[in-house]
Design an enzyme around this catalytic site. Structure first.
Site, PDB file in Angstrom:
ATOM      1  N   ALA A  26      73.954 103.893  -9.237  1.00  0.00           N
ATOM      2  CA  ALA A  26      74.587 104.785 -10.218  1.00  0.00           C
ATOM      3  C   ALA A  26      73.565 105.737 -10.831  1.00  0.00           C
ATOM      4  CB  ALA A  26      75.272 103.959 -11.304  1.00  0.00           C
ATOM      5  N   LYS A  45      62.946  99.822 -15.974  1.00  0.00           N
ATOM      6  CA  LYS A  45      62.049  98.725 -16.326  1.00  0.00           C
ATOM      7  C   LYS A  45      61.512  98.134 -15.011  1.00  0.00           C
ATOM      8  CE  LYS A  45      65.592  95.110 -17.092  1.00  0.00           C
ATOM      9  NZ  LYS A  45      66.049  94.075 -18.044  1.00  0.00           N
ATOM     10  N   SER A  52      70.324  95.200  -8.722  1.00  0.00           N
ATOM     11  CA  SER A  52      71.420  94.573  -7.973  1.00  0.00           C
ATOM     12  C   SER A  52      71.767  95.422  -6.765  1.00  0.00           C
ATOM     13  CB  SER A  52      72.666  94.413  -8.845  1.00  0.00           C
ATOM     14  OG  SER A  52      72.453  93.445  -9.821  1.00  0.00           O
ATOM     15  N   GLN A  57      75.021  93.084  -0.313  1.00  0.00           N
ATOM     16  CA  GLN A  57      75.058  92.625   1.076  1.00  0.00           C
ATOM     17  C   GLN A  57      76.259  93.159   1.832  1.00  0.00           C
ATOM     18  OE1 GLN A  57      75.148  88.339   0.931  1.00  0.00           O
ATOM     19  NE2 GLN A  57      73.003  88.170   0.321  1.00  0.00           N
ATOM     20  N   GLY A  59      78.854  95.217   1.674  1.00  0.00           N
ATOM     21  CA  GLY A  59      79.074  96.595   2.074  1.00  0.00           C
ATOM     22  C   GLY A  59      79.725  97.431   0.998  1.00  0.00           C
ATOM     23  N   GLU A 123      87.252  92.190   3.926  1.00  0.00           N
ATOM     24  CA  GLU A 123      86.830  91.223   2.891  1.00  0.00           C
ATOM     25  C   GLU A 123      88.060  90.816   2.096  1.00  0.00           C
ATOM     26  OE1 GLU A 123      83.591  92.776   0.548  1.00  0.00           O
ATOM     27  OE2 GLU A 123      82.126  92.391   2.129  1.00  0.00           O
ATOM     28  N   HIS A 240      81.209  84.820  -8.194  1.00  0.00           N
ATOM     29  CA  HIS A 240      81.302  84.875  -6.729  1.00  0.00           C
ATOM     30  C   HIS A 240      81.468  83.451  -6.226  1.00  0.00           C
ATOM     31  CE1 HIS A 240      80.536  85.770  -2.549  1.00  0.00           C
ATOM     32  NE2 HIS A 240      80.533  87.049  -2.821  1.00  0.00           N
ATOM     33  N   ARG A 286      88.991  86.893  -4.983  1.00  0.00           N
ATOM     34  CA  ARG A 286      87.753  86.191  -5.317  1.00  0.00           C
ATOM     35  C   ARG A 286      87.916  85.162  -6.443  1.00  0.00           C
ATOM     36  NH1 ARG A 286      82.555  90.062  -5.562  1.00  0.00           N
ATOM     37  NH2 ARG A 286      82.800  90.030  -3.318  1.00  0.00           N
ATOM     38  N   HIS A 347      78.475  86.781 -11.092  1.00  0.00           N
ATOM     39  CA  HIS A 347      78.126  87.810 -10.103  1.00  0.00           C
ATOM     40  C   HIS A 347      78.253  89.230 -10.645  1.00  0.00           C
ATOM     41  CE1 HIS A 347      77.627  89.480  -6.109  1.00  0.00           C
ATOM     42  NE2 HIS A 347      78.809  90.074  -6.152  1.00  0.00           N
ATOM     43  N   ARG A 382      87.412  92.554  -9.969  1.00  0.00           N
ATOM     44  CA  ARG A 382      86.959  93.633  -9.087  1.00  0.00           C
ATOM     45  C   ARG A 382      87.269  93.324  -7.625  1.00  0.00           C
ATOM     46  NH1 ARG A 382      81.832  94.609  -6.284  1.00  0.00           N
ATOM     47  NH2 ARG A 382      81.340  92.503  -6.959  1.00  0.00           N
ATOM     48  N   SER A 387      82.044  98.182  -5.986  1.00  0.00           N
ATOM     49  CA  SER A 387      81.130  98.645  -7.037  1.00  0.00           C
ATOM     50  C   SER A 387      80.040  99.577  -6.539  1.00  0.00           C
ATOM     51  CB  SER A 387      80.532  97.479  -7.815  1.00  0.00           C
ATOM     52  OG  SER A 387      80.113  96.487  -6.963  1.00  0.00           O
ATOM     53  N   LEU A 388      79.624  99.455  -5.306  1.00  0.00           N
ATOM     54  CA  LEU A 388      78.663 100.449  -4.799  1.00  0.00           C
ATOM     55  C   LEU A 388      79.329 101.821  -4.805  1.00  0.00           C
ATOM     56  CD1 LEU A 388      77.017  98.456  -1.850  1.00  0.00           C
ATOM     57  CD2 LEU A 388      75.952  99.064  -4.022  1.00  0.00           C
TER      58      LEU A 388
HETATM   59  P1  FAD Z   1      71.766  98.160 -10.774  1.00  0.00           P
HETATM   60  O1  FAD Z   1      71.716  98.395  -9.333  1.00  0.00           O
HETATM   61  O2  FAD Z   1      71.741  96.761 -11.247  1.00  0.00           O
HETATM   62  O3  FAD Z   1      70.510  98.922 -11.419  1.00  0.00           O
HETATM   63  C1  FAD Z   1      70.200  98.762 -12.783  1.00  0.00           C
HETATM   64  C2  FAD Z   1      68.910  99.491 -13.075  1.00  0.00           C
HETATM   65  O4  FAD Z   1      68.706  99.569 -14.478  1.00  0.00           O
HETATM   66  C3  FAD Z   1      67.667  98.805 -12.520  1.00  0.00           C
HETATM   67  O5  FAD Z   1      66.824  99.815 -12.005  1.00  0.00           O
HETATM   68  C4  FAD Z   1      67.016  98.182 -13.756  1.00  0.00           C
HETATM   69  O6  FAD Z   1      65.630  98.036 -13.670  1.00  0.00           O
HETATM   70  C5  FAD Z   1      67.384  99.223 -14.803  1.00  0.00           C
HETATM   71  N1  FAD Z   1      67.361  98.737 -16.181  1.00  0.00           N
HETATM   72  C6  FAD Z   1      68.087  97.727 -16.718  1.00  0.00           C
HETATM   73  N2  FAD Z   1      67.769  97.580 -18.023  1.00  0.00           N
HETATM   74  C7  FAD Z   1      66.838  98.519 -18.310  1.00  0.00           C
HETATM   75  C8  FAD Z   1      66.113  98.858 -19.481  1.00  0.00           C
HETATM   76  N3  FAD Z   1      66.248  98.203 -20.650  1.00  0.00           N
HETATM   77  N4  FAD Z   1      65.222  99.874 -19.422  1.00  0.00           N
HETATM   78  C9  FAD Z   1      65.032 100.561 -18.257  1.00  0.00           C
HETATM   79  N5  FAD Z   1      65.675 100.265 -17.123  1.00  0.00           N
HETATM   80  C10 FAD Z   1      66.571  99.256 -17.153  1.00  0.00           C
HETATM   81  N6  FAD Z   1      78.751  95.442  -4.695  1.00  0.00           N
HETATM   82  C11 FAD Z   1      79.351  96.051  -3.636  1.00  0.00           C
HETATM   83  O7  FAD Z   1      80.105  97.022  -3.821  1.00  0.00           O
HETATM   84  N7  FAD Z   1      79.128  95.601  -2.380  1.00  0.00           N
HETATM   85  C12 FAD Z   1      78.312  94.536  -2.101  1.00  0.00           C
HETATM   86  O8  FAD Z   1      78.121  94.185  -0.950  1.00  0.00           O
HETATM   87  C13 FAD Z   1      77.674  93.894  -3.200  1.00  0.00           C
HETATM   88  N8  FAD Z   1      76.855  92.840  -2.987  1.00  0.00           N
HETATM   89  C14 FAD Z   1      76.146  92.329  -4.048  1.00  0.00           C
HETATM   90  C15 FAD Z   1      75.211  91.332  -3.809  1.00  0.00           C
HETATM   91  C16 FAD Z   1      74.434  90.840  -4.844  1.00  0.00           C
HETATM   92  C17 FAD Z   1      73.421  89.758  -4.578  1.00  0.00           C
HETATM   93  C18 FAD Z   1      74.630  91.335  -6.164  1.00  0.00           C
HETATM   94  C19 FAD Z   1      73.809  90.812  -7.307  1.00  0.00           C
HETATM   95  C20 FAD Z   1      75.585  92.313  -6.402  1.00  0.00           C
HETATM   96  C21 FAD Z   1      76.343  92.819  -5.356  1.00  0.00           C
HETATM   97  N9  FAD Z   1      77.283  93.816  -5.566  1.00  0.00           N
HETATM   98  C22 FAD Z   1      77.909  94.395  -4.490  1.00  0.00           C
HETATM   99  C23 FAD Z   1      77.449  94.417  -6.878  1.00  0.00           C
HETATM  100  C24 FAD Z   1      76.652  95.734  -6.926  1.00  0.00           C
HETATM  101  O9  FAD Z   1      75.460  95.583  -6.193  1.00  0.00           O
HETATM  102  C25 FAD Z   1      76.302  96.157  -8.330  1.00  0.00           C
HETATM  103  O10 FAD Z   1      77.393  96.071  -9.171  1.00  0.00           O
HETATM  104  C26 FAD Z   1      75.817  97.598  -8.326  1.00  0.00           C
HETATM  105  O11 FAD Z   1      74.820  97.787  -7.357  1.00  0.00           O
HETATM  106  C27 FAD Z   1      75.279  97.974  -9.693  1.00  0.00           C
HETATM  107  O12 FAD Z   1      74.642  99.219  -9.580  1.00  0.00           O
HETATM  108  P2  FAD Z   1      74.084  99.908 -10.878  1.00  0.00           P
HETATM  109  O13 FAD Z   1      73.415 101.169 -10.421  1.00  0.00           O
HETATM  110  O14 FAD Z   1      75.123 100.005 -11.896  1.00  0.00           O
HETATM  111  O15 FAD Z   1      72.995  98.866 -11.457  1.00  0.00           O
HETATM  112  C1  SIN Z   2      79.489  90.070  -0.987  1.00  0.00           C
HETATM  113  O1  SIN Z   2      78.863  90.545  -0.043  1.00  0.00           O
HETATM  114  O2  SIN Z   2      80.164  89.046  -0.944  1.00  0.00           O
HETATM  115  C2  SIN Z   2      79.418  90.774  -2.292  1.00  0.00           C
HETATM  116  C3  SIN Z   2      80.366  91.892  -2.269  1.00  0.00           C
HETATM  117  C4  SIN Z   2      80.633  92.369  -3.647  1.00  0.00           C
HETATM  118  O3  SIN Z   2      80.254  91.732  -4.631  1.00  0.00           O
HETATM  119  O4  SIN Z   2      81.277  93.407  -3.763  1.00  0.00           O
END
Ligand code: FAD
Ligand code: SIN
Length: 542
Positions: A26, A45, A52, A57, A59, A123, A240, A286, A347, A382, A387-388
């Site tokens: 994001a 940070k 995350s 994983q 997709g 999925e 999860h 889920r 999760h 969700r 979420s990606l």
């Molecule tokens: P994030 O990717 O979590 O990034 C947050 C950022 O904020 C990081 O850079 C962190 O360092 C920074 N940050 C946080 N606090 C601070 C602070 N105080 N000061 C400065 N920086 C800070 N979703 C899917 O759609 N498909 C999937 O296959 C999938 N698989 C997943 C597998 C795993 C193991 C996990 C944990 C999640 C998965 N999800 C999946 C969910 C998805 O990955 C996340 O919801 C999404 O990537 C979140 O993106 P984001 O950019 O909002 O935050």
């Molecule tokens: C997974 O690969 O099972 C995670 C997918 C997701 O959280 O969207």
């Protein structure tokens, strides 16, 4: 835009038009959008690759396959959200998603193909095969790599890695910057900007078992709340179903895609059980799978069930899930030959900082995107892999909206100095590690998959006591993260106590029915004064 001097006044270390906090999907997508219009400071940070997003994983869900259509993606997402999505937000997600993915492909993203065509996987709760993946189970890594490379080409994005955002700075009712800790030098700075994008991800670390990386401590939700922004739907935490359960390992995720490819769940007696809970079996939504596992664990007095993929060919599993295969091997589990012990883990946060469909929060000048935000696309549950896509779509949108805001409002007012912002001498949090660990255990035991008024009342009482002890200015990242975890945990527990029904990921043993009076209301939390106190209100689903 000003091209470098977005603010003036008595205290600011660095000036920019825009601050982006967080470098997951994001934040990166927002920064790319913003860099076309002004100078962007990208704050993260720790290491910018630690998020995350990088670990995702299964997709990314997108209506691009021949059998699919945005209206079907819309329906599946609304169904998963159980009547609590905001339809307009979902519409934006599914309609703009294909363009965001095509754009990523033109920037170099390589999604897996079969026979020259994109391979779309299935999925849980998706009625079509619509999940694009990269390198089998390294989708997030590929997306972050491509976005990061694209962002690094833009000279107007300045990177401040290892910079922890302590708090948002509000002047004259407008979010105009942030108070930041340089993790290397220990110096604090006030960074001024015309608009701020919060993209700090989720808060899985408030639970003892979580798939989230260690930095998912809910900082963005806590700081937005402290700054006066509205939080919404905090009770909706997605668990999860299948995280590795071994005494020696963290709860490493075993992707839902394994079940999508035919993986089966067995209780510790070896019995298949999912059909007893839902006609879709292993591909039920889920929340249903997670609770079914919980029930089986209780019935068999076990701490886990098994994920069985041994009937799938070993060469297929190694090729399709290379990261999962090799990670499990490190813990002496060969998923091709043996059943893998799994249990549910926290999760994803469906709730977060309330936003409009353009990412605007209730606090002028503050925009939010990705997991930190409650954009309304997920409702009570969700849909997997949405979420990606959400990060891309709403990251870009919040960037655009921040540009419009900055053009309209012009130069922000002068900001206070770090000393003025502290409101007193900086403290150290005694026994921070003990508090962190106790908090995680309370959240797991009392505000987890199964909740009741008793468990929630006892958790909120304890969390309120802890909240009083952390309501002080701290000067280290670790202490501040614990403070943020306490505040976010308290919001989750209070919201869960407020919602007297069971819907989606929120299950109340004392109120198992969904459609009680007012069930379509959203919980909303805002600070009623600037010291402490909060107010819960309900808002009808839109
Ligand atoms: P994030 O990717 O979590 O990034 C947050 C950022 O904020 C990081 O850079 C962190 O360092 C920074 N940050 C946080 N606090 C601070 C602070 N105080 N000061 C400065 N920086 C800070 N979703 C899917 O759609 N498909 C999937 O296959 C999938 N698989 C997943 C597998 C795993 C193991 C996990 C944990 C999640 C998965 N999800 C999946 C969910 C998805 O990955 C996340 O919801 C999404 O990537 C979140 O993106 P984001 O950019 O909002 O935050
Ligand atoms: C997974 O690969 O099972 C995670 C997918 C997701 O959280 O969207």
């Amino acid at each position: 835009m000003s091209g470098g001097g977005g603010a003036s006044g008595k205290a600011h270390g660095v000036e920019a038009d825009f601050l982006v906090i967080g470098s997951g999907v994001a934040g990166l997508r927002a920064a790319i959008e913003l860099s076309r219009h002004g100078l962007v400071l990208m704050l993260t940070k720790g290491n910018p690759l630690e998020s995350s997003s990088s670990y995702a994983q299964g997709g990314v869900a997108v209506a691009l396959s021949e059998e699919d259509d945005v209206t079907i993606h819309l329906t599946d997402t609304l169904d998963a959200g159980r009547g609590l999505c905001r339809q307009q937000a979902v519409q934006v997600l599914v309609e703009e998603g294909p363009d965001r993915i095509q754009e990523l492909i033109t920037w170099g993203a390589k999604f897996d193909k079969v026979g020259g065509k994109f391979a779309f996987a299935k999925e849980a709760a998706h009625s079509r095969s619509r999940i694009l993946r990269a390198r089998g189970d390294a989708t997030g890594n590929e997306m972050v790599k491509v976005l990061m490379a694209q962002a690094r080409r833009h000279k107007r994005i300045k990177w401040l890695d290892h910079h922890f955002t302590m708090d948002l700075v509000v002047a004259d009712g407008v979010c105009s910057g942030a108070l930041v800790l340089d993790e290397v030098t220990g110096m604090r700075k006030v960074l001024a900007a015309s608009a701020v994008i919060l993209a700090t991800g989720g808060a899985g670390q408030v639970y003892a078992r979580t798939t989230n990386p260690p930095n998912a401590t809910g900082d963005g939700m806590a700081m937005a709340y402290r700054a006066g922004a509205v939080l919404e739907d905090m009770e909706f935490v997605q668990f999860h179903p299948t995280a590795l359960y071994l005494p020696s390992s963290p709860p490493f995720l075993l992707s839902e895609a394994i079940r999508g490819e035919g993986g089966r769940l067995r209780n510790i007696k070896g019995e298949l059980f999912m059909r007893r809970y839902h006609p879709a079996g292993e591909l039920a939504p889920r929340d249903i799978v997670a609770r079914a596992i919980w029930s089986e664990m209780a019935a068999t007095r076990a701490r886990h069930v098994y994920l069985d993929a041994t009937h799938l060919s070993a060469s297929f599993l190694k090729r399709r899930f290379p990261t999962i295969y090799s990670t499990c091997l490190r813990y002496d589990i060969d998923i091709t030959e043996e059943w893998t012990p799994v249990s549910p883990s926290a999760h994803y946060m469906m709730g977060g900082v309330w936003t409009e469909t353009d990412g605007a929060t209730s606090l002028p000048g503050l925009f939010a995107a990705g997991e930190v935000a409650c954009s309304g696309v997920h409702g009570a549950n969700r849909l997997a892999s949405n979420s990606l896509l959400e990060g891309l779509v709403f990251g870009a949108r919040s960037g655009l909206a921040a540009v419009t805001f900055a053009k309209r409002t012009g130069t922000p007012p002068p900001l206070p100095s770090t000393r003025e912002l502290d409101g007193g001498p900086l403290c150290r949090l005694e026994d921070a590690e003990k508090l962190r660990s106790s908090l995680r255990r309370i959240m797991w035991g009392k505000v987890g998959l199964m909740r009741s008024s008793d468990s929630l009342a006892s958790a909120t009482a304890q969390l309120s006591r802890w909240n009083r002890t952390v309501d002080r200015p701290f000067g280290t990242r670790r202490d501040l993260e614990v403070k943020n975890m306490v505040q976010v945990a308290k919001c989750v527990a209070e919201a869960a106590l407020w919602r007297e029904n069971s819907v989606g990921a929120h299950f109340r043993a004392d109120y198992p029915d969904t459609k009680r009076l007012g069930w379509r209301e959203h919980s909303r939390l805002e600070r009623t004064d600037l010291i402490k106190g909060s107010k819960w209100t309900g808002a009808e689903a839109g």
